[in-house]
Design an enzyme around this catalytic site. Structure first.
Site, PDB file in Angstrom:
ATOM      1  N   GLY A 192      -4.911  -1.781   4.807  1.00 34.52           N
ATOM      2  CA  GLY A 192      -4.279  -2.978   4.243  1.00 34.52           C
ATOM      3  C   GLY A 192      -4.902  -4.271   4.573  1.00 34.52           C
ATOM      4  N   GLU A 219      10.254  -4.731   4.691  1.00 31.32           N
ATOM      5  CA  GLU A 219      10.474  -6.303   4.178  1.00 31.32           C
ATOM      6  C   GLU A 219      10.232  -6.416   2.827  1.00 31.32           C
ATOM      7  OE1 GLU A 219       8.626  -5.153   6.926  1.00 31.32           O
ATOM      8  OE2 GLU A 219       8.577  -6.439   8.583  1.00 31.32           O
ATOM      9  N   LYS A 271       9.037  -0.989  14.296  1.00 30.30           N
ATOM     10  CA  LYS A 271       9.783  -0.549  13.138  1.00 30.30           C
ATOM     11  C   LYS A 271      10.573   0.559  13.515  1.00 30.30           C
ATOM     12  CE  LYS A 271       5.673  -1.210  10.273  1.00 30.30           C
ATOM     13  NZ  LYS A 271       4.683  -0.359   9.488  1.00 30.30           N
ATOM     14  N   LYS A 304       0.959  -1.180   0.114  1.00 33.48           N
ATOM     15  CA  LYS A 304      -0.160  -0.046  -0.045  1.00 33.48           C
ATOM     16  C   LYS A 304       0.799   1.132  -0.065  1.00 33.48           C
ATOM     17  CE  LYS A 304      -3.522   2.407   2.828  1.00 33.48           C
ATOM     18  NZ  LYS A 304      -4.419   2.202   3.667  1.00 33.48           N
ATOM     19  N   GLU A 351      -5.103  -6.744  14.745  1.00 37.64           N
ATOM     20  CA  GLU A 351      -4.396  -5.495  14.311  1.00 37.64           C
ATOM     21  C   GLU A 351      -5.782  -4.245  14.340  1.00 37.64           C
ATOM     22  OE1 GLU A 351      -2.645  -4.160  10.286  1.00 37.64           O
ATOM     23  OE2 GLU A 351      -0.877  -4.933  11.340  1.00 37.64           O
ATOM     24  N   HIS A 358      -5.681 -33.587  17.321  1.00 36.48           N
ATOM     25  CA  HIS A 358      -4.527 -34.362  17.804  1.00 36.48           C
ATOM     26  C   HIS A 358      -3.433 -33.372  18.365  1.00 36.48           C
ATOM     27  CE1 HIS A 358      -6.253 -38.154  15.974  1.00 36.48           C
ATOM     28  NE2 HIS A 358      -6.690 -37.128  15.385  1.00 36.48           N
TER      29      HIS A 358
HETATM   30  O1  F6P Z   1       2.270  -4.219   9.771  1.00 36.18           O
HETATM   31  C1  F6P Z   1       1.834  -2.958   9.595  1.00 36.18           C
HETATM   32  C2  F6P Z   1       1.227  -2.654   8.330  1.00 36.18           C
HETATM   33  O2  F6P Z   1       1.194  -1.202   8.123  1.00 36.18           O
HETATM   34  C3  F6P Z   1      -0.270  -3.405   7.973  1.00 36.18           C
HETATM   35  O3  F6P Z   1      -1.329  -2.896   8.575  1.00 36.18           O
HETATM   36  C4  F6P Z   1      -0.157  -3.803   6.435  1.00 36.18           C
HETATM   37  O4  F6P Z   1      -1.161  -4.575   6.007  1.00 36.18           O
HETATM   38  C5  F6P Z   1       1.362  -4.072   6.259  1.00 36.18           C
HETATM   39  O5  F6P Z   1       2.035  -3.408   7.294  1.00 36.18           O
HETATM   40  C6  F6P Z   1       1.902  -3.925   4.860  1.00 36.18           C
HETATM   41  O6  F6P Z   1       1.837  -2.418   4.638  1.00 36.18           O
HETATM   42  P1  F6P Z   1       2.070  -2.070   3.144  1.00 36.18           P
HETATM   43  O7  F6P Z   1       0.880  -2.652   2.375  1.00 36.18           O
HETATM   44  O8  F6P Z   1       2.304  -0.563   2.939  1.00 36.18           O
HETATM   45  O9  F6P Z   1       3.418  -2.577   2.490  1.00 36.18           O
END
Ligand code: F6P
Length: 544
Positions: A263, A209, A508, A203, A349, A380
């Site tokens: 998100g 990551e 973060k 988004k 969340e 199980h």
């Molecule tokens: O973990 C926090 C968050 O902002 C989520 O709400 C979101 O879905 C995710 O990180 C990924 O964010 P983006 O789509 O901006 O990479």
């Protein structure tokens, strides 16, 4: 919780205290029609909530609680595009993405329907092209798609793609989310670069990551196919289209969405592209249609028939009246094996909050811990605790009447297990029943006396069952939307903002500060003693 809602909750607590001896078994004895009376239909889904320990007065009290929290007003605000996400000053309009009626949808004074339809059409044209091979890579038609994203840009597509495995008839889809290099190394190791399409889903297009994985994927690709081929092999899904351009994604390969799509509510948007590529635009449309049917149901069904409302109120009863900490989601549907993981983000969340919309500390508990695994595997593993442990764990059971992959009598066995578990949890097995069984088996009296307490089941453990004809795209859309609206209702009752996520920010921020120390580029000064100690131990262990 607002004062009126707190008063209504007090009344439910009083009713709960007055019925301290009430049991689920007793409620069934009192009302032979309890199953019919405590079932509701939403689209294709039969929701059986009769195996919860709730009587008619307590249910009425819960409906009064929803009224006291002004659910109707808040629901109208949600659907009308009000900025109910106050801390981010945004509307919450993921429901607009699945409204296929061409109705005007006004957000911030503008009809957003044409824009939504235009992106959906571009997604469909792109998906059709990739699926029929007219949009191809350097080595020919794309055989593999890699979606790179995390959180809502991963969990929705991952879960939905898995759930719709029997409907997949496009290229293979893979997902990379973790910044742990093991994730991308494992995925890339099985792929041919010249027939692989990468989709960078973010988004914000800033998430550490995702941007790290996207760069690694790009480098891996360029090494094999060259820089010039990048534009044919990379697409992006984002609200930040200037950033996708800067990454080198062609405009016609960038699919946008809007800041009024959270998100964890974004699988209905361009973020669903990997799913559309896998199952085709028609199945994706059915998926959207299922969710839209629930949006309609949520706005129009009476309280007693309103499944998301019932789910929410039962959850509030368990959390705020009974004090249960967790909620298990147990799909008896292997293809829903990532459903609980998906719901963890959706629910935790959204409602893992401790400050009200008025900026005060909340007075009681908010969102529960959500967890689960598919049955029968869970049976199980952790069901021992659910049946005989000291914590009571309300649980949702999800089961299809028909398998997508019928084979032998597997499905009947699966269904028998699901129904057996909810019955065992509700009714248990008394000590007398156990003793009688052991006597009939011929055990000596001393052995019976020592074994009976261990083999008895207290019962009275609440469950709800969702029964649906088959896990189709349409049904899956319905299931997800039910949980989304449940989360909304609970957020309204707790008077919290279900649509922000400030709780993910501190980690973060600190990771950003710590990275130079991990790299050995900065001294670990002024850190917490444990953190400094770990950094020193880490550097001592590093090889090379
Ligand atoms: O973990 C926090 C968050 O902002 C989520 O709400 C979101 O879905 C995710 O990180 C990924 O964010 P983006 O789509 O901006 O990479």
């Amino acid at each position: 919780m607002k004062q009126e809602a707190q008063n209504a909750l007090q009344q439910v607590k009083r009713l709960h205290a007055e019925a301290a001896d009430q049991t689920i078994a007793g409620l069934f004895e009192q009302d032979p029609d309890r199953f019919e009376n405590l079932s509701a239909k939403c689209g294709d889904i039969h929701f059986d909530y009769s195996k919860n320990n709730l009587n008619a007065d307590q249910l009425d009290g819960l409906f009064a609680l929803a009224d006291a929290a002004d659910l109707a007003g808040r629901r109208a605000a949600l659907f009308s595009g009000e900025h109910i996400n106050v801390t981010e000053d945004r509307a919450v309009q993921h429901t607009a993405l699945r409204d296929l009626t061409n109705a005007n949808i006004i957000v911030d004074g503008e009809n957003v329907q044409p824009e939504i339809a235009a992106v959906r059409q571009r997604m469909a044209a792109f998906s059709n092209g990739v699926r029929d091979g007219s949009i191809a890579g350097q080595g020919g038609p794309f055989t593999d798609i890699v979606n790179i994203g995390i959180g809502g840009s991963d969990l929705g597509p991952v879960m939905v793609a898995a759930a719709l495995t029997p409907y997949q008839n496009g290229p293979n889809v893979h997902f990379v989310s973790n910044v742990d290099g093991a994730d991308i190394v494992d995925v890339l190791s099985g792929l041919n670069a010249d027939t692989t399409l990468f989709i960078v889903a973010s988004k914000t297009f800033t998430t550490q990551e995702t941007m790290t994985n996207a760069q690694t994927a790009r480098d891996w690709f360029v090494e094999r196919c060259g820089e010039a081929a990048v534009e044919a092999h990379f697409a992006a899904l984002s609200t930040a289209l200037e950033k996708t351009k800067a990454f080198g994604i062609r405009d016609d390969r960038a699919f946008g969405f809007w800041d009024w799509v959270g998100g964890r509510y974004s699988v209905w948007s361009a973020i669903g592209l990997s799913v559309m590529l896998a199952v085709g635009p028609d199945a994706f449309q059915e998926f959207l249609g299922g969710a839209h049917a629930v949006d309609q149901h949520f706005q129009t069904a009476s309280a007693r028939e309103n499944v998301p409302l019932l789910m929410a109120l039962i959850g509030i009863y368990h959390r705020n009246v009974c004090g249960y900490d967790t909620h298990a989601v147990l799909p008896y549907d292997q293809h829903l094996h990532r459903f609980a993981a998906y719901l963890q983000q959706l629910d935790m969340e959204s409602n893992g909050k401790r400050i009200t919309l008025d900026g005060e500390d909340v007075a009681g508990q908010t969102g529960p811990i959500v967890w689960g695994e598919p049955g029968t595997n869970g049976q199980h593993a952790f069901y021992q605790l659910i049946h005989q442990g000291t914590s009571i764990i309300p649980a949702d059971f999800l089961i299809a009447a028909n398998a997508n992959d019928p084979i032998g009598n597997h499905h009947q066995k699966l269904v028998a297990n699901a129904f057996a578990q909810t019955e065992a949890l509700a009714l248990g097995k008394s000590r007398q029943q156990v003793e009688q069984q052991l006597q009939e088996a011929g055990l000596p009296a001393d052995k019976i006396a020592s074994l009976a307490p261990h083999k008895a089941f207290p019962g009275n453990r609440p469950t709800s069952t969702f029964l649906y004809p088959k896990l189709t795209p349409h049904v899956l859309g319905q299931l997800i939307a039910l949980y989304e609206h449940k989360v909304f209702v609970q957020g309204v009752i707790w008077n919290i903002n279900s649509y922000d996520q400030w709780g993910v920010e501190l980690g973060k921020e600190l990771a950003g500060e710590l990275l130079p120390m991990v790299k050995g580029e900065a001294p670990a000064e002024d850190r917490n003693g444990s953190t400094s100690g770990l950094l020193t131990a880490f550097h001592a262990m590093r090889e090379g």
